[in-house]
Design a protein around this motif. Structure first.
Motif, mmCIF file in Angstrom:
data_model
loop_
_atom_site.group_PDB
_atom_site.id
_atom_site.type_symbol
_atom_site.label_atom_id
_atom_site.label_comp_id
_atom_site.label_asym_id
_atom_site.label_seq_id
_atom_site.Cartn_x
_atom_site.Cartn_y
_atom_site.Cartn_z
ATOM 1 N N UNK A 152 0.729 -1.009 -0.061
ATOM 2 C CA UNK A 152 0.033 -0.014 -0.036
ATOM 3 C C UNK A 152 0.879 1.023 -0.039
ATOM 4 N N UNK A 153 2.031 1.308 0.854
ATOM 5 C CA UNK A 153 2.731 2.470 0.773
ATOM 6 C C UNK A 153 3.336 2.676 -0.431
ATOM 7 N N UNK A 154 3.834 1.456 -1.022
ATOM 8 C CA UNK A 154 4.511 1.636 -2.262
ATOM 9 C C UNK A 154 3.561 2.078 -3.299
ATOM 10 N N UNK A 155 2.324 1.872 -3.371
ATOM 11 C CA UNK A 155 1.429 2.325 -3.974
ATOM 12 C C UNK A 155 1.348 3.899 -3.985
ATOM 13 N N UNK A 156 0.983 4.102 -2.799
ATOM 14 C CA UNK A 156 0.872 5.467 -2.170
ATOM 15 C C UNK A 156 2.142 6.587 -2.910
ATOM 16 N N UNK A 157 3.204 6.081 -2.750
ATOM 17 C CA UNK A 157 4.400 7.053 -3.274
ATOM 18 C C UNK A 157 4.163 6.727 -4.791
ATOM 19 N N UNK A 158 3.962 5.922 -5.324
ATOM 20 C CA UNK A 158 3.897 5.814 -6.764
ATOM 21 C C UNK A 158 2.742 6.681 -7.288
ATOM 22 N N UNK A 159 1.938 6.764 -6.696
ATOM 23 C CA UNK A 159 0.506 7.515 -7.390
ATOM 24 C C UNK A 159 0.592 8.992 -6.863
ATOM 25 N N UNK A 160 1.392 9.258 -5.827
ATOM 26 C CA UNK A 160 1.464 10.536 -5.198
ATOM 27 C C UNK A 160 2.139 11.639 -6.382
ATOM 28 N N UNK A 161 3.003 11.055 -7.099
ATOM 29 C CA UNK A 161 3.562 11.840 -8.267
ATOM 30 C C UNK A 161 2.374 12.261 -9.391
ATOM 31 N N UNK A 162 1.718 11.311 -9.466
ATOM 32 C CA UNK A 162 0.365 11.632 -10.536
ATOM 33 C C UNK A 162 -0.805 11.694 -10.079
ATOM 34 N N UNK A 163 -1.051 12.055 -8.844
ATOM 35 C CA UNK A 163 -2.361 12.084 -8.064
ATOM 36 C C UNK A 163 -3.323 13.136 -8.772
ATOM 37 N N UNK A 164 -2.915 14.223 -9.147
ATOM 38 C CA UNK A 164 -3.789 15.195 -9.706
ATOM 39 C C UNK A 164 -4.280 14.726 -11.104
ATOM 40 N N UNK A 165 -3.502 14.048 -11.782
ATOM 41 C CA UNK A 165 -3.913 13.629 -13.208
ATOM 42 C C UNK A 165 -4.796 12.422 -13.162
ATOM 43 N N UNK A 166 -4.699 11.362 -12.398
ATOM 44 C CA UNK A 166 -5.579 10.276 -12.061
ATOM 45 C C UNK A 166 -6.605 10.547 -11.210
ATOM 46 N N UNK A 167 -6.742 11.277 -10.273
ATOM 47 C CA UNK A 167 -7.684 11.630 -9.304
ATOM 48 C C UNK A 167 -8.420 12.718 -9.614
ATOM 49 N N UNK A 168 -7.911 13.934 -10.341
ATOM 50 C CA UNK A 168 -8.626 14.980 -10.343
ATOM 51 C C UNK A 168 -8.703 15.570 -9.196
ATOM 52 N N UNK A 169 -9.742 16.381 -9.016
ATOM 53 C CA UNK A 169 -9.949 17.122 -7.655
ATOM 54 C C UNK A 169 -11.587 16.698 -7.430
ATOM 55 N N UNK A 170 -11.613 16.214 -6.157
ATOM 56 C CA UNK A 170 -12.697 15.923 -5.484
ATOM 57 C C UNK A 170 -13.456 16.805 -4.540
#
Length: 170
Positions: A152-170
């Motif tokens: 989970x933490x590996x995933x968190x740090x990996x996704x953190x770079x691209x979080x705006x592109x992946x999740x947009x803003x909620x």
């Protein structure tokens, strides 16, 4: 406003679908159920750190996974509830990145052993119920530390770079 609702529902549905697929992969290797569980899908429990849509997505994904992998009714209900509690906790602690996997680890480590004992009747011969609970807390907790804490933490740090592109803003 309408676009935010569509984004929320789409994210929740995608997270649920990914959870189911990852559970089936873990299940194919015998890792998804019983005393030692290393569900790759549990790594997704860090996603409420990024989006509240992950909360219903994780709950529905776990519920569907438990149904589709043939779990007992108490596991379907309480196992899914454990994932929901973990997701809510992750969202509540989203300001503290390093605590993201703590609530899923704790909720599953406490609830799943009870499901194993009372839902499946997995009492080890010669052990009391309390000893079995302690043993299953260790085994399920170890699996959750691997799934949520490490993956989970590996995933968190990996996704953190691209979080705006992946999740947009909620």
């Amino acid at each position: 406003m309408k676009n935010k609702k569509v984004l929320f529902l789409t994210q929740a549905a995608m997270i649920a679908a990914i959870y189911v697929v990852l559970t089936f992969i873990a299940n194919a290797f015998g890792l998804a159920n019983y005393a030692v569980q290393v569900r790759f899908s549990e790594a997704l429990t860090i996603l409420p750190y990024f989006t509240p849509a992950a909360i219903p997505g994780l709950f529905i994904g776990c519920l569907l996974s438990n149904i589709l992998t043939g779990c007992a009714l108490p596991d379907i209900i309480f196992g899914s509830f454990a994932t929901l509690l973990g997701a809510l906790g992750t969202y509540a602690l989203r300001k503290r990145k390093w605590l993201a996997p703590v609530c899923p680890i704790i909720s599953n480590t406490i609830i799943v052993p009870l499901v194993l004992i009372y839902g499946y009747g997995l009492v080890i011969e010669g052990f009391s119920v309390l000893q079995c609970f302690g043993y299953y807390c260790l085994t399920v907790g170890a699996g959750e530390i691997i799934s949520c804490g490490i993956l989970g933490m590996i995933l968190l740090f990996t996704l953190q770079k691209y979080s705006n592109r992946i999740f947009g803003s909620n």
